[in-house]
Write an enzyme that holds these catalytic residues in place. Structure first.
Site, PDB file in Angstrom:
ATOM      1  N   LYS A  42      27.540  27.546  40.944  1.00  0.00           N
ATOM      2  CA  LYS A  42      27.693  28.353  42.166  1.00  0.00           C
ATOM      3  C   LYS A  42      28.788  29.403  41.979  1.00  0.00           C
ATOM      4  CE  LYS A  42      30.881  24.927  44.044  1.00  0.00           C
ATOM      5  NZ  LYS A  42      30.940  23.676  44.826  1.00  0.00           N
ATOM      6  N   ARG A 135      31.244  18.021  55.995  1.00  0.00           N
ATOM      7  CA  ARG A 135      30.806  19.397  55.773  1.00  0.00           C
ATOM      8  C   ARG A 135      29.319  19.464  56.061  1.00  0.00           C
ATOM      9  NH1 ARG A 135      32.498  22.549  50.360  1.00  0.00           N
ATOM     10  NH2 ARG A 135      31.085  21.059  49.403  1.00  0.00           N
ATOM     11  N   TYR A 253      58.744  45.431  43.927  1.00  0.00           N
ATOM     12  CA  TYR A 253      58.743  45.415  45.393  1.00  0.00           C
ATOM     13  C   TYR A 253      59.774  44.447  45.953  1.00  0.00           C
ATOM     14  CZ  TYR A 253      54.423  48.109  45.745  1.00  0.00           C
ATOM     15  OH  TYR A 253      53.480  49.097  45.688  1.00  0.00           O
ATOM     16  N   MET A 301      49.765  45.479  42.671  1.00  0.00           N
ATOM     17  CA  MET A 301      48.303  45.542  42.668  1.00  0.00           C
ATOM     18  C   MET A 301      47.734  45.648  41.256  1.00  0.00           C
ATOM     19  SD  MET A 301      45.833  47.979  44.979  1.00  0.00           S
ATOM     20  CE  MET A 301      46.564  47.502  46.535  1.00  0.00           C
TER      21      MET A 301
END
Ligand SMILES: *Cc1c(COP(=O)(O)O)cnc(C)c1O
Length: 373
Positions: A42, A135, A253, A301
């Site tokens: 999957k 689930r 940052y 990023m």
């Protein structure tokens, strides 16, 4: 100053297909000849690409696959012999019964109405049973209602363990007991409870079929020591720039790292856009050759900074390969320190870096076409 202009190079997520095959064979040896190992592919084979992974597993002898949904099933169906079984974890979507029939796809029916529909209309009847995951899956009451309404016996019944990575968790035993009791009501031809980690819970959990995803891709969810699985991915990126940073200067940052001395810093072309977790900032270490270098500052990023102060100068050059995941830097370690799980890391990297093969693969040309060669 270097005279050439630097070109940002893509990170390399290298996939070792022979390791996937080896892991499949290892799982087979663990479960013995009475239990089939099915492959869960999957989410595009955990990010690595079904086009790459499915043919390798076929070649290794796998003939049952689990995919997430109809779209994924159709992606592989036309390339596989009709004798290969494809189960769809999402169950019946959009009432696509004709499609399931035509293409011989088996939705895992976890709702009573789907189970009844499949029993009436589909050649293959696969049930999902709810034993403690909350689930999908039929509850006890629904299993009884199914038995009451439908005479047909399922071809396969599956359930999913919540705590299989912890062998002493009593939930495992509870779910197993419920699974056995539910199966006694509907009497499926085959039963499947175990995903990867439950393979190591022992024979009592294997039944007729185990559904292996993570373990095929080298992820050691069960924490078995020493890790018997072969790692499947390695991740490399390249140094884009080398800078000298004075004591007290900030890196990246939020100035989350400040140089504690005069430092040599490498700016490496890998960021969260390529799947490196933002939470890896200031906590992971990488390898340059055999030399360890800590990541300093936040992950940006497209870039991340590493401290090259203790790395020999000849390796501190633009274009130098930096190892993020490899033989000495297991994906499990990065996941742990970055507060995530290896599966999430694999999927993010796979979806955002273009996977490359670690060795050429000659006998499946459509694989190479899929990756551009
Ligand atoms: C994802 C999944 C698996 C495979 O799990 P791994 O732990 O990755 O082996 C098996 N069964 C079901 C129902 C799943 O959703």
């Amino acid at each position: 100053m270097p005279t050439h202009t630097y070109q940002k190079r893509e990170p390399e997520l290298q996939i070792d297909l022979s390791a996937i095959a080896a892991n499949f064979h290892h799982l087979r040896s663990l479960v013995g000849s009475n239990t089939e190992v099915a492959a869960v592919v999957k989410s595009d084979a955990y990010g690595l690409g079904m086009n790459l992974v499915v043919p390798v597993l076929l070649e290794a002898g796998c003939h049952t696959f689990f995919v997430a949904n109809l779209r994924e099933a159709m992606q592989i169906r036309t390339k596989l012999a009709s004798s290969v079984q494809i189960n769809i974890l999402a169950g019946i979507e959009d009432n696509a019964l004709d499609v399931y029939r035509t293409y011989r796809l088996a939705p895992v029916c976890g709702r009573l109405e789907d189970a009844i529909l499949a029993a009436e209309k589909l050649p293959e009847l696969v049930l999902g049973l709810e034993t403690g995951f909350s689930r999908f899956g039929l509850t006890f009451a629904q299993v009884r209602a199914f038995k009451h309404r439908v005479r047909r016996e399922p071809d396969l019944a599956i359930s999913h363990l919540a705590c299989a990575d912890d062998p002493i968790d009593t939930t495992n035993r509870l779910q197993r007991d419920r699974f056995v009791a539910m199966c006694q009501i509907v009497n499926p031809r085959r039963r499947s409870l175990a995903a990867s980690a439950a393979v190591w819970l022992g024979q009592n959990y294997h039944f007729n079929l185990v559904r292996a995803g993570s373990a095929l891709f080298g992820l050691n969810n069960a924490g078995v020591e020493p890790n018997p699985l072969r790692p499947v991915v390695q991740l490399f990126a390249r140094i884009a720039e080398v800078r000298a940073v004075h004591c007290g200067e900030a890196v990246g940052y939020a100035a989350s790292f400040r140089a504690t001395r005069s430092m040599r810093i490498g700016i490496v072309a890998l960021g969260y856009a390529q799947g490196l977790p933002w939470s890896a900032g200031n906590v992971i270490a990488v390898l340059i050759g055999a030399h360890k270098a800590p990541v300093v500052g936040r992950v940006a990023m497209e870039y991340v900074a590493v401290d090259l102060s203790d790395v020999p100068a000849k390796l501190c050059t633009e274009g130098q390969l930096v190892e993020f995941i490899g033989p000495h830097l297991p994906i499990e370690t990065m996941a742990k320190v970055a507060h995530t799980i290896p599966q999430e890391l694999l999927i993010r990297l796979g979806a955002n870096c273009r996977p490359t093969l670690r060795q050429p693969c000659h006998d499946a040309p459509w694989i190479l076409a899929a990756t551009g060669g």
